[in-house]
Design an enzyme around this catalytic site. Structure first.
Site, short mmCIF file in Angstrom:
data_model
loop_
_atom_site.label_atom_id
_atom_site.label_comp_id
_atom_site.label_asym_id
_atom_site.label_seq_id
_atom_site.Cartn_x
_atom_site.Cartn_y
_atom_site.Cartn_z
N ARG A 9 -3.37 21.42 -15.50
CA ARG A 9 -2.39 20.49 -15.72
C ARG A 9 -2.76 19.83 -17.33
NH1 ARG A 9 0.32 16.20 -11.41
NH2 ARG A 9 1.51 15.22 -13.11
N GLU A 55 9.97 18.06 -24.89
CA GLU A 55 9.28 18.54 -23.66
C GLU A 55 9.69 19.98 -23.09
OE1 GLU A 55 6.82 17.07 -22.48
OE2 GLU A 55 7.21 14.56 -22.74
N HIS A 70 0.76 15.93 -27.14
CA HIS A 70 0.52 14.64 -26.76
C HIS A 70 -0.55 13.90 -27.17
CE1 HIS A 70 3.75 15.90 -24.09
NE2 HIS A 70 4.18 14.78 -23.79
N ASN A 116 -0.42 18.38 -21.81
CA ASN A 116 -0.84 17.38 -22.82
C ASN A 116 -0.66 18.09 -24.21
OD1 ASN A 116 -1.41 15.47 -21.10
ND2 ASN A 116 -3.46 16.37 -20.74
N HIS A 133 1.15 10.83 -28.64
CA HIS A 133 1.16 9.66 -28.13
C HIS A 133 0.56 8.63 -29.17
CE1 HIS A 133 0.91 10.23 -23.35
NE2 HIS A 133 2.08 9.97 -23.96
N ARG A 166 1.00 -1.23 -0.10
CA ARG A 166 -0.11 -0.09 -0.04
C ARG A 166 0.87 1.28 0.15
NH1 ARG A 166 -3.34 -3.38 3.13
NH2 ARG A 166 -4.99 -3.81 1.88
N HIS A 211 9.82 9.07 -27.53
CA HIS A 211 8.61 9.51 -26.93
C HIS A 211 8.89 11.26 -27.46
CE1 HIS A 211 5.48 10.89 -24.25
NE2 HIS A 211 6.34 12.10 -23.86
N LYS A 264 7.08 23.23 -15.02
CA LYS A 264 6.09 22.04 -14.93
C LYS A 264 5.74 22.03 -13.41
CE LYS A 264 5.12 17.39 -14.97
NZ LYS A 264 5.49 16.20 -15.73
N GLU A 309 -5.13 17.15 -12.24
CA GLU A 309 -5.31 17.38 -13.62
C GLU A 309 -6.93 17.83 -13.79
OE1 GLU A 309 -2.94 15.04 -16.45
OE2 GLU A 309 -4.54 15.25 -17.98
N LYS A 326 2.86 11.94 -11.19
CA LYS A 326 2.25 10.91 -12.09
C LYS A 326 3.11 9.59 -12.29
CE LYS A 326 -0.84 13.38 -15.33
NZ LYS A 326 -1.19 13.66 -16.56
N1 LIG Z 1 5.11 10.97 -15.40
C1 LIG Z 1 5.02 11.93 -16.14
O1 LIG Z 1 4.81 12.93 -15.96
C2 LIG Z 1 5.76 11.62 -17.64
C3 LIG Z 1 6.06 12.71 -18.42
C4 LIG Z 1 6.74 12.71 -19.68
C5 LIG Z 1 7.03 11.26 -20.05
N2 LIG Z 1 6.73 10.42 -19.28
C6 LIG Z 1 7.30 8.77 -19.83
O2 LIG Z 1 8.71 9.18 -19.66
C7 LIG Z 1 9.05 8.02 -20.74
C8 LIG Z 1 10.11 8.22 -21.57
O3 LIG Z 1 11.26 8.51 -21.00
P1 LIG Z 1 12.68 8.67 -21.39
O4 LIG Z 1 12.91 9.36 -22.72
O5 LIG Z 1 13.63 9.12 -20.36
O6 LIG Z 1 12.96 7.07 -21.88
P2 LIG Z 1 13.55 5.75 -21.08
O7 LIG Z 1 13.54 5.57 -19.53
O8 LIG Z 1 13.25 4.75 -21.78
O9 LIG Z 1 15.24 6.15 -21.40
C9 LIG Z 1 15.75 6.25 -22.82
C10 LIG Z 1 17.12 5.32 -22.85
O10 LIG Z 1 18.01 5.85 -22.47
C11 LIG Z 1 18.57 5.04 -21.39
N3 LIG Z 1 19.32 5.80 -20.39
C12 LIG Z 1 18.91 6.53 -19.22
N4 LIG Z 1 19.63 7.27 -18.70
C13 LIG Z 1 20.86 6.91 -19.30
C14 LIG Z 1 22.24 7.57 -19.14
N5 LIG Z 1 22.48 8.52 -18.17
N6 LIG Z 1 23.12 7.37 -19.92
C15 LIG Z 1 22.93 6.46 -20.87
N7 LIG Z 1 21.81 5.81 -21.33
C16 LIG Z 1 21.02 6.07 -20.46
C17 LIG Z 1 17.49 4.10 -20.83
O11 LIG Z 1 18.25 2.80 -20.79
C18 LIG Z 1 16.82 3.81 -22.11
O12 LIG Z 1 17.50 2.98 -23.12
C19 LIG Z 1 7.75 7.47 -21.45
O13 LIG Z 1 7.21 6.18 -20.82
C20 LIG Z 1 6.63 8.56 -20.99
O14 LIG Z 1 5.40 8.00 -20.83
C21 LIG Z 1 6.29 10.51 -18.22
#
Ligand SMILES: NC(=O)c1ccc[n+]([C@@H]2O[C@H](COP(=O)([O-])OP(=O)(O)OC[C@H]3O[C@@H](n4cnc5c(N)ncnc54)[C@H](O)[C@@H]3O)[C@@H](O)[C@H]2O)c1
Length: 360
Positions: free
Chosen positions: A228, A178, A235, A232, A239, A114, A255, A214, A224, A136
């Protein structure tokens, strides 16, 4: 740089992770776990070792990298590991990675027994400026992105730009999408600043300003209900294109690359169905296309792309919900559009690509 206060926690900025050291020194967790993926184990755990050499009493849970693994199966794996390693309610999960790790780790921690404490150490540009802030958490279900999740606040977010040195160029540019979005929805002057920035070598003050934007939005509207939704922008279509690409392309869009396409399409919709003027639309398009790759798709994919949008959480009574710009630096939300209006924007994007190929 001063920490930024969020919903009950702070976002710290120090390259040498001194705030993380202070946080751990002051806490009394029964056990500490790191959640990493294969890449962050290799590239980011050594940075932790460098700055926190005395931290040695922890376990590492490692998952495979990539969006395709942000799912319930991997999450079950994380819960099993926590259980097997004896995590109790007084344990801490440290999510060390990009948005996939911070989203899934936050979700796993907020549901295990939990809810146990977690902190975010974002290691990609995208997760530093966006994913790690705002509470989130979540995973994908089949092809539907982020559809299972919680609102859960970490104990802290610790940002060190040192991590970005091992990130490849394509990932850095993806994260920059972003940053661009933050300028477009909230701050014209910031947008002007980032127009002359190098997407592959972002200065810490730019990351700081993005987090400020942000954070302002998510602290004003944590769940949201209103403001908030502006986050989007780009997106809804982005998406859907990302989902399509993940399912069909051998080397799928990242992304931020999909978001860039979404921002052009939704920029067009902002012009057509909100008050963004033509000059600003052209400015937005020219800048985005100067940084992000084009992506060609045929009209045959429209049905699939629209179907993915139908699962979007912002929809209301069958209509697809958008956040659209009224000008650069200002964004409205709760604008509902019909399928044929969305198709217009996909056609608009396609026409841009055709014009370019005719010119060359
Ligand atoms: N929660 C939220 O508010 C929110 C907002 C925007 C995006 N997201 C989510 O974030 C995700 C995308 O995040 P991302 O672009 O970071 O992708 P990711 O986590 O897949 O990282 C991208 C790649 O980089 C590698 N990597 C990470 N850090 C590294 C480093 N320092 N050196 C070398 N390699 C490294 C990872 O292993 C991966 O292969 C999506 O799932 C998206 O939905 C969430």
């Amino acid at each position: 740089m001063q920490p930024i206060q969020s919903n009950g926690y702070s976002v710290f900025f120090d390259a040498n992770l001194s705030s993380l050291k202070d946080f751990l020194d002051q806490s009394s967790y029964s056990k500490i776990f790191f959640l990493t993926d294969l890449n962050t184990s290799e590239h980011c755990m050594p940075v932790i070792g460098k700055y926190l050499p005395h931290l040695d009493n922890y376990d590492i849970i490692e998952v495979d990298p990539g969006e395709a693994n942000k799912n319930i199966d991997y999450c079950i794996g994380v819960w099993h590991m926590l259980l097997d390693f004896g995590a109790d309610r007084n344990s801490l999960l440290i999510n060390l990675g990009g948005g996939v790790v911070t989203d899934m780790g936050g979700f796993a921690a907020s549901t295990y027994k939990r809810g146990i404490d977690f902190v975010q150490i974002p290691t990609t540009l995208l997760s530093q400026v966006d994913a790690s802030v705002g509470g989130k958490t979540g995973i994908d279900l089949g092809s539907v992105k982020n559809i299972i999740g919680t609102f859960a606040q970490p104990q802290g977010v610790f940002i060190s730009t040192d991590f970005l040195s091992t990130l490849d160029k394509r990932q850095l540019i993806s994260g920059f999408a972003e940053v661009v979005k933050h300028g477009l929805i909230a701050d014209r002057a910031y947008f002007d600043t980032i127009k002359s920035a190098d997407a592959t070598a972002i200065d810490p003050p730019i990351i700081y300003r993005s987090v400020q934007i942000k954070n302002h939005v998510v602290t004003t509207d944590p769940y949201e209900k209103g403001l908030r939704k502006t986050l989007n922008f780009g997106h809804t279509i982005g998406h859907a294109i990302e989902t399509y690409s993940l399912k069909t392309d051998r080397d799928p869009l990242l992304h931020g690359e999909a978001l860039a396409i979404g921002m052009i399409c939704e920029g067009y919709l902002s012009h057509k169905y909100n008050s963004l003027n033509g000059v600003e639309l052209d400015e937005l398009i020219a800048f985005i296309r100067s940084v992000f790759p084009d992506y060609s798709f045929s009209k045959k994919i429209y049905t699939d792309v629209i179907d993915y949008m139908k699962n979007d959480k912002k929809n209301l009574q069958g209509q697809i919900g958008f956040a659209l710009l009224s000008q650069i630096g200002k964004c409205d939300f709760n604008i509902y559009l019909k399928e044929d209006q969305i198709i217009e924007s996909l056609d608009f994007y396609n026409d841009l690509l055709i014009k370019k190929s005719e010119q060359s």
